[in-house]
Design an enzyme around this catalytic site. Structure first.
Site, PDB file in Angstrom:
ATOM      1  N   GLY A   1     -12.192  -6.280  11.891  1.00  0.00           N
ATOM      2  CA  GLY A   1     -13.277  -5.804  12.735  1.00  0.00           C
ATOM      3  C   GLY A   1     -12.932  -4.835  13.852  1.00  0.00           C
ATOM      4  O   GLY A   1     -13.736  -4.614  14.743  1.00  0.00           O
TER       5      GLY A   1
ATOM      6  N   TRP B   1     -12.719  -1.575  13.802  1.00  0.00           N
ATOM      7  CA  TRP B   1     -13.603  -0.394  13.819  1.00  0.00           C
ATOM      8  C   TRP B   1     -14.949  -0.770  14.446  1.00  0.00           C
ATOM      9  O   TRP B   1     -15.522   0.005  15.199  1.00  0.00           O
ATOM     10  CB  TRP B   1     -13.801   0.160  12.404  1.00  0.00           C
ATOM     11  CG  TRP B   1     -12.672   1.033  11.939  1.00  0.00           C
ATOM     12  CD1 TRP B   1     -11.355   0.947  12.323  1.00  0.00           C
ATOM     13  CD2 TRP B   1     -12.742   2.125  11.019  1.00  0.00           C
ATOM     14  NE1 TRP B   1     -10.621   1.919  11.693  1.00  0.00           N
ATOM     15  CE2 TRP B   1     -11.437   2.644  10.883  1.00  0.00           C
ATOM     16  CE3 TRP B   1     -13.778   2.697  10.282  1.00  0.00           C
ATOM     17  CZ2 TRP B   1     -11.151   3.735  10.059  1.00  0.00           C
ATOM     18  CZ3 TRP B   1     -13.493   3.774   9.449  1.00  0.00           C
ATOM     19  CH2 TRP B   1     -12.196   4.293   9.349  1.00  0.00           C
TER      20      TRP B   1
ATOM     21  N   ASP C   1     -13.592   2.056   5.749  1.00  0.00           N
ATOM     22  CA  ASP C   1     -12.131   1.912   5.785  1.00  0.00           C
ATOM     23  C   ASP C   1     -11.724   1.007   4.626  1.00  0.00           C
ATOM     24  O   ASP C   1     -10.673   0.377   4.647  1.00  0.00           O
ATOM     25  CB  ASP C   1     -11.738   1.288   7.142  1.00  0.00           C
ATOM     26  CG  ASP C   1     -10.238   1.305   7.398  1.00  0.00           C
ATOM     27  OD1 ASP C   1      -9.544   2.195   6.858  1.00  0.00           O
ATOM     28  OD2 ASP C   1      -9.752   0.437   8.150  1.00  0.00           O
TER      29      ASP C   1
ATOM     30  N   ASP D   1     -18.417  -7.066   4.790  1.00  0.00           N
ATOM     31  CA  ASP D   1     -17.154  -7.236   4.076  1.00  0.00           C
ATOM     32  C   ASP D   1     -17.341  -8.338   3.043  1.00  0.00           C
ATOM     33  O   ASP D   1     -18.160  -9.244   3.216  1.00  0.00           O
ATOM     34  CB  ASP D   1     -16.001  -7.597   5.032  1.00  0.00           C
ATOM     35  CG  ASP D   1     -14.644  -7.202   4.457  1.00  0.00           C
ATOM     36  OD1 ASP D   1     -14.061  -6.206   4.942  1.00  0.00           O
ATOM     37  OD2 ASP D   1     -14.171  -7.869   3.509  1.00  0.00           O
TER      38      ASP D   1
ATOM     39  N   LYS E   1     -11.874   6.385   4.063  1.00  0.00           N
ATOM     40  CA  LYS E   1     -10.422   6.397   3.815  1.00  0.00           C
ATOM     41  C   LYS E   1     -10.158   6.726   2.344  1.00  0.00           C
ATOM     42  O   LYS E   1     -10.832   6.195   1.457  1.00  0.00           O
ATOM     43  CB  LYS E   1      -9.836   5.025   4.143  1.00  0.00           C
ATOM     44  CG  LYS E   1      -8.348   4.934   3.827  1.00  0.00           C
ATOM     45  CD  LYS E   1      -7.684   3.792   4.527  1.00  0.00           C
ATOM     46  CE  LYS E   1      -8.059   2.453   3.944  1.00  0.00           C
ATOM     47  NZ  LYS E   1      -7.520   1.365   4.760  1.00  0.00           N
TER      48      LYS E   1
ATOM     49  N   ASP F   1     -20.564  -8.019  -1.025  1.00  0.00           N
ATOM     50  CA  ASP F   1     -19.927  -6.902  -1.718  1.00  0.00           C
ATOM     51  C   ASP F   1     -20.840  -5.699  -1.500  1.00  0.00           C
ATOM     52  O   ASP F   1     -22.036  -5.771  -1.812  1.00  0.00           O
ATOM     53  CB  ASP F   1     -19.828  -7.233  -3.216  1.00  0.00           C
ATOM     54  CG  ASP F   1     -19.103  -6.151  -3.997  1.00  0.00           C
ATOM     55  OD1 ASP F   1     -19.209  -4.962  -3.628  1.00  0.00           O
ATOM     56  OD2 ASP F   1     -18.435  -6.494  -4.988  1.00  0.00           O
TER      57      ASP F   1
HETATM   58  C1  LIG Z   1      -8.281  -2.076   5.632  1.00  0.00           C
HETATM   59  S1  LIG Z   1      -9.482  -3.353   5.696  1.00  0.00           S
HETATM   60  C2  LIG Z   1     -10.573  -2.796   6.966  1.00  0.00           C
HETATM   61  C3  LIG Z   1     -10.041  -2.879   8.385  1.00  0.00           C
HETATM   62  C4  LIG Z   1     -11.104  -2.619   9.428  1.00  0.00           C
HETATM   63  N1  LIG Z   1     -11.576  -1.232   9.398  1.00  0.00           N
HETATM   64  C5  LIG Z   1     -10.640  -2.914  10.820  1.00  0.00           C
HETATM   65  O1  LIG Z   1     -10.451  -1.977  11.591  1.00  0.00           O
HETATM   66  O2  LIG Z   1     -10.501  -4.100  11.171  1.00  0.00           O
HETATM   67  C6  LIG Z   1     -10.409  -3.080   4.220  1.00  0.00           C
HETATM   68  C7  LIG Z   1     -11.487  -4.114   3.933  1.00  0.00           C
HETATM   69  O3  LIG Z   1     -12.314  -3.645   2.846  1.00  0.00           O
HETATM   70  C8  LIG Z   1     -12.885  -4.796   2.259  1.00  0.00           C
HETATM   71  N2  LIG Z   1     -13.509  -4.460   0.958  1.00  0.00           N
HETATM   72  C9  LIG Z   1     -12.910  -3.941  -0.146  1.00  0.00           C
HETATM   73  N3  LIG Z   1     -13.810  -3.799  -1.149  1.00  0.00           N
HETATM   74  C10 LIG Z   1     -15.020  -4.229  -0.659  1.00  0.00           C
HETATM   75  C11 LIG Z   1     -16.335  -4.335  -1.203  1.00  0.00           C
HETATM   76  N4  LIG Z   1     -16.598  -3.965  -2.464  1.00  0.00           N
HETATM   77  N5  LIG Z   1     -17.339  -4.803  -0.426  1.00  0.00           N
HETATM   78  C12 LIG Z   1     -17.068  -5.197   0.844  1.00  0.00           C
HETATM   79  N6  LIG Z   1     -15.849  -5.109   1.421  1.00  0.00           N
HETATM   80  C13 LIG Z   1     -14.832  -4.664   0.686  1.00  0.00           C
HETATM   81  C14 LIG Z   1     -11.702  -5.747   2.159  1.00  0.00           C
HETATM   82  O4  LIG Z   1     -12.139  -7.085   2.008  1.00  0.00           O
HETATM   83  C15 LIG Z   1     -10.976  -5.482   3.491  1.00  0.00           C
HETATM   84  O5  LIG Z   1     -11.296  -6.457   4.457  1.00  0.00           O
END
Ligand SMILES: C[S@@+](CC[C@H](N)C(=O)[O-])C[C@H]1O[C@@H](n2cnc3c(N)ncnc32)[C@H](O)[C@@H]1O
Length: 195
Positions: A49, A51, A110, A69, A150, A88
């Protein structure tokens, strides 16, 4: 999230941010002026979290952040203008699923796919994810809205981005200073959605 204990890890800890990725969004926003007071923002793949922690105060009391998420909601993340959802993002039909009546001013992503360590597989998964997020834009992003995503670099990703440049008035790429030097990730900062 805090895997490599470098300068940004310690900075994030001492400033009470949930992940070092905060500094990527901060640099992007300072350079490209993505967020403004009153904006309604959707943060795709927000967990844990950082961002959202950066965005919520930037949009202020007249703005809102909708953070989604696939992971269970992070209860440590509580801010007055933030709503978190366990979902999702590819099940999302539009802002109404989140109790919001309008398209968003800003879409942030991200998100990262699960990595395998096999370069070609990871690049392909990343591109799949990016293509799917681009497909969602018409049901999420307002005309003239801004978008940050990203990307893991690959030839195919470059081709895809070039082909979709025309969806926005402006498209920029940035590898933030806080991104580890060995990382192949960069960010696309796309301004003024034409659709
Ligand atoms: C790198 S982390 C994000 C970090 C966040 N921006 C932060 O600053 O704390 C990427 C996230 O994308 C989520 N994610 C990946 N595919 C997803 C989807 N289809 N739906 C929802 N979330 C997804 C993952 O569960 C993960 O928690």
């Amino acid at each position: 999230m805090f895997k490599v204990k470098d300068h940004y890890y310690h900075k994030a800890k001492s400033e009470n941010y949930l992940a070092r990725s905060i500094y990527k969004l901060e640099e992007i926003d300072q350079k490209y002026k993505i967020l403004k007071p009153g904006d309604n923002v959707i943060d795709l793949g927000y967990f844990p979290g950082s961002w959202s922690q950066y965005t919520a105060p930037k949009v202020g009391p007249d703005g809102k952040v909708f953070a989604i998420d696939i992971q269970p909601v992070n209860k440590k993340l509580q801010l007055p203008n933030l709503k978190t959802f366990e979902m999702d993002i590819f099940n999302l039909k539009g802002p109404q699923d989140l109790g919001h009546d309008h398209l968003f001013d800003v879409v942030l992503s991200d998100m990262a796919p699960k990595t395998t360590g096999i370069k070609t597989v990871d690049q392909a998964r990343s591109l799949d994810l990016i293509e799917s997020v681009f497909k969602l834009l018409p049901i999420l992003l307002k005309p003239n809205g801004h978008f940050v995503i990203k990307v893991f670099d690959s030839h195919d990703a470059q081709v895809f981005l070039k082909a979709n440049k025309k969806l926005f008035k402006e498209m920029n790429y940035l590898k933030p200073k806080s991104t580890r030097s060995i990382s192949k990730e960069f960010f696309v900062i796309a301004k003024s959605f034409i659709g």
